[in-house]
Design an enzyme around this catalytic site. Sequence first.
Site, PDB file in Angstrom:
ATOM      1  N   ALA A  14     116.139  38.343 -15.006  1.00  0.00           N
ATOM      2  CA  ALA A  14     117.050  39.060 -15.913  1.00  0.00           C
ATOM      3  C   ALA A  14     117.227  40.517 -15.460  1.00  0.00           C
ATOM      4  O   ALA A  14     118.343  41.049 -15.467  1.00  0.00           O
ATOM      5  CB  ALA A  14     116.515  39.011 -17.344  1.00  0.00           C
ATOM      6  N   ALA A  44     109.422  29.492 -11.628  1.00  0.00           N
ATOM      7  CA  ALA A  44     110.197  28.480 -12.373  1.00  0.00           C
ATOM      8  C   ALA A  44     110.415  27.229 -11.526  1.00  0.00           C
ATOM      9  O   ALA A  44     110.883  27.303 -10.394  1.00  0.00           O
ATOM     10  CB  ALA A  44     111.525  29.067 -12.811  1.00  0.00           C
ATOM     11  N   GLN A  45     110.079  26.084 -12.102  1.00  0.00           N
ATOM     12  CA  GLN A  45     110.139  24.827 -11.338  1.00  0.00           C
ATOM     13  C   GLN A  45     111.383  24.013 -11.661  1.00  0.00           C
ATOM     14  O   GLN A  45     112.162  23.655 -10.785  1.00  0.00           O
ATOM     15  CB  GLN A  45     108.902  23.971 -11.667  1.00  0.00           C
ATOM     16  CG  GLN A  45     107.596  24.559 -11.205  1.00  0.00           C
ATOM     17  CD  GLN A  45     106.406  23.671 -11.585  1.00  0.00           C
ATOM     18  OE1 GLN A  45     106.549  22.661 -12.285  1.00  0.00           O
ATOM     19  NE2 GLN A  45     105.232  24.050 -11.116  1.00  0.00           N
ATOM     20  N   GLY A  46     111.553  23.709 -12.963  1.00  0.00           N
ATOM     21  CA  GLY A  46     112.547  22.707 -13.374  1.00  0.00           C
ATOM     22  C   GLY A  46     113.935  22.986 -12.832  1.00  0.00           C
ATOM     23  O   GLY A  46     114.513  22.185 -12.097  1.00  0.00           O
ATOM     24  N   GLY A  47     114.519  24.119 -13.201  1.00  0.00           N
ATOM     25  CA  GLY A  47     115.846  24.447 -12.700  1.00  0.00           C
ATOM     26  C   GLY A  47     116.654  25.228 -13.714  1.00  0.00           C
ATOM     27  O   GLY A  47     116.106  25.907 -14.575  1.00  0.00           O
ATOM     28  N   ARG A 272     110.332  19.294 -26.682  1.00  0.00           N
ATOM     29  CA  ARG A 272     109.045  19.772 -26.183  1.00  0.00           C
ATOM     30  C   ARG A 272     108.005  19.948 -27.290  1.00  0.00           C
ATOM     31  O   ARG A 272     106.830  19.707 -27.073  1.00  0.00           O
ATOM     32  CB  ARG A 272     109.291  21.103 -25.474  1.00  0.00           C
ATOM     33  CG  ARG A 272     108.448  21.264 -24.262  1.00  0.00           C
ATOM     34  CD  ARG A 272     108.878  22.477 -23.468  1.00  0.00           C
ATOM     35  NE  ARG A 272     109.627  22.070 -22.287  1.00  0.00           N
ATOM     36  CZ  ARG A 272     110.098  22.927 -21.396  1.00  0.00           C
ATOM     37  NH1 ARG A 272     109.903  24.221 -21.562  1.00  0.00           N
ATOM     38  NH2 ARG A 272     110.758  22.510 -20.338  1.00  0.00           N
ATOM     39  N   GLU A 353     113.462  36.982 -21.321  1.00  0.00           N
ATOM     40  CA  GLU A 353     112.568  36.410 -22.339  1.00  0.00           C
ATOM     41  C   GLU A 353     112.142  37.419 -23.394  1.00  0.00           C
ATOM     42  O   GLU A 353     111.899  37.056 -24.550  1.00  0.00           O
ATOM     43  CB  GLU A 353     111.336  35.804 -21.651  1.00  0.00           C
ATOM     44  CG  GLU A 353     110.490  34.979 -22.595  1.00  0.00           C
ATOM     45  CD  GLU A 353     109.367  34.233 -21.895  1.00  0.00           C
ATOM     46  OE1 GLU A 353     109.423  34.067 -20.656  1.00  0.00           O
ATOM     47  OE2 GLU A 353     108.428  33.832 -22.587  1.00  0.00           O
ATOM     48  N   LEU A 370     116.582  30.327 -17.324  1.00  0.00           N
ATOM     49  CA  LEU A 370     117.182  30.985 -16.148  1.00  0.00           C
ATOM     50  C   LEU A 370     118.664  31.249 -16.439  1.00  0.00           C
ATOM     51  O   LEU A 370     119.222  32.278 -16.051  1.00  0.00           O
ATOM     52  CB  LEU A 370     117.015  30.125 -14.891  1.00  0.00           C
ATOM     53  CG  LEU A 370     115.572  29.897 -14.403  1.00  0.00           C
ATOM     54  CD1 LEU A 370     115.548  28.986 -13.170  1.00  0.00           C
ATOM     55  CD2 LEU A 370     114.862  31.203 -14.083  1.00  0.00           C
TER      56      LEU A 370
HETATM   57  C1  SIN Z   1     109.675  22.826 -16.480  1.00  0.00           C
HETATM   58  O1  SIN Z   1     109.960  22.772 -15.300  1.00  0.00           O
HETATM   59  O2  SIN Z   1     109.174  21.897 -17.104  1.00  0.00           O
HETATM   60  C2  SIN Z   1     109.912  24.097 -17.212  1.00  0.00           C
HETATM   61  C3  SIN Z   1     111.336  24.323 -17.351  1.00  0.00           C
HETATM   62  C4  SIN Z   1     111.620  25.199 -18.523  1.00  0.00           C
HETATM   63  O3  SIN Z   1     110.713  25.608 -19.234  1.00  0.00           O
HETATM   64  O4  SIN Z   1     112.791  25.439 -18.774  1.00  0.00           O
END
Ligand code: SIN
Length: 498
Positions: A14, A44-47, A272, A353, A370
Amino acid sequence: MKKTDVLIVGGGLAGVITALKLVDCMQVTVVMQGDGNEGNSWKAQGGIAAALAKTDCADLHAADTLQAGYYKNDSSSVHVLTQEGKNRVSHWINQGLSFDRTQDGGFDFAREGAHSMRRILHAGGDQTGKRLMTFFTEKLNGRVEYLTGFAATELMIKDGQCAGARFINKDGLELAISANFTILATGGIGGLFSETSNDTSLIGSGLVIAWQAGADLKDLEYIQFHPTLITSQNRTVGLASEALRGEGAVLRSEDGRAIMDGIHPMKDLAPRDVVARTLDNYIQNGKRVFLDISSINQFNERFPQIAQLCSHAGINWQEGYLPVKPGAHFHMGGIKTDLWGRTTVKRLYAVGEVACTGVHGANRLASNSLLEAIVFGERTGEGILEGSDWGEIQCNKPRTWQTRLKSSHQLPKIAEIRQRVSRSLGVLRRESMLKEFILWTETYLDHTDQITDNQKAFTDIKKVQMLIAANLIAKAAVNNKDSCGFHTIETIEGEVRL
Ligand code: SIN
């Protein structure tokens, strides 16, 4: 005193995006605690979620965001996030930002919890944060001044407006920077907890200094716990992305039972909070939970970062079972801002955040963070360039509880603060424990004075910031009697209000 046009506190996505908008027209100084290549954005993993698939649209993305947030979201923020989000991400793709693609050349959209379709763009498999940060920091290309190793201690307020900030480093060296525009991009609060996916330096310092300066905070009680932190010998070693479950991984008990069966129609891809509560229940009852990844083809090509995390921690991922438990992941609440990053203190902005536009409600939809950093970071920069002003807002007076305590007053150890925060502000909360915790923090916070010993100051200031941040969150939690999303509170011992 050092002077700059724009002071950005924090060097995550950010902050970098906001800097990019401004750097051609203004002198920008970025101050951060670490050395620049750490922090949540890099991890950050997911995307990044964006409605770019042919069958998708911003309205569907907005509907999923609102549903995941239990409709506690601010609907205009959600509209801006999802509508502008896809256009802003497309713009950067046209500028060379690349995401993983399938063999036919289309985007390889991933799926995560509570999304009604595959919508997540990812890069380098599970290295999206690292790829994005590399791309955007290269674009800044030495055009901003970076000052590293300095933690923010307070905002400077002059004539009711923010005029910069003060910092300290580990050697006790103090720094004051005056600025026309001060932007807080200090990230989240995971470091307040014993178990977190976050960089442990993230303890809510931005929240605290903004509050001390009189800014309004919002939705503080909503803290997201990621269900699957990988554990080894009782230690958290990193995150197992929800995208694993999007590719077929299954949460199982020690006896191999799929634990989300019968809990929610979306099973392992339920919102979640639902998954985290289910796991928390197992763990609190002394049971272990595993993420069964055995059905994922070419695991270490699609998820190289997670494979590496496991290998470093001595976990043999080839066996297919990763030991997991929930941990603090994302703060939905934060410094109250409008849709242009403006806080309730003139000339003070917040992005990422640490900010709360209300876009996430009681539970953030996966991979919206993101996107939030890009959309609201750019809007904040655009607002400053357009010279948008606050108009006639009435600022609060600066608050008591300064960060510096009498050095003679013994502060608790950081590990003790984390343990107590985790017990009182975890997945399941109890009113009596929250009240007890508030009183405990106040035994320290009511002794304010100057610290004389600068060597000690850095750690002591951090501890006090942790106590203030946790105190404010606990008060917000006590004041909200309605369990919803990531705020689940028991009012009578043993009885959960749902
Ligand atoms: C994850 O990769 O599980 C985290 C992604 C997120 O929190 O947006």
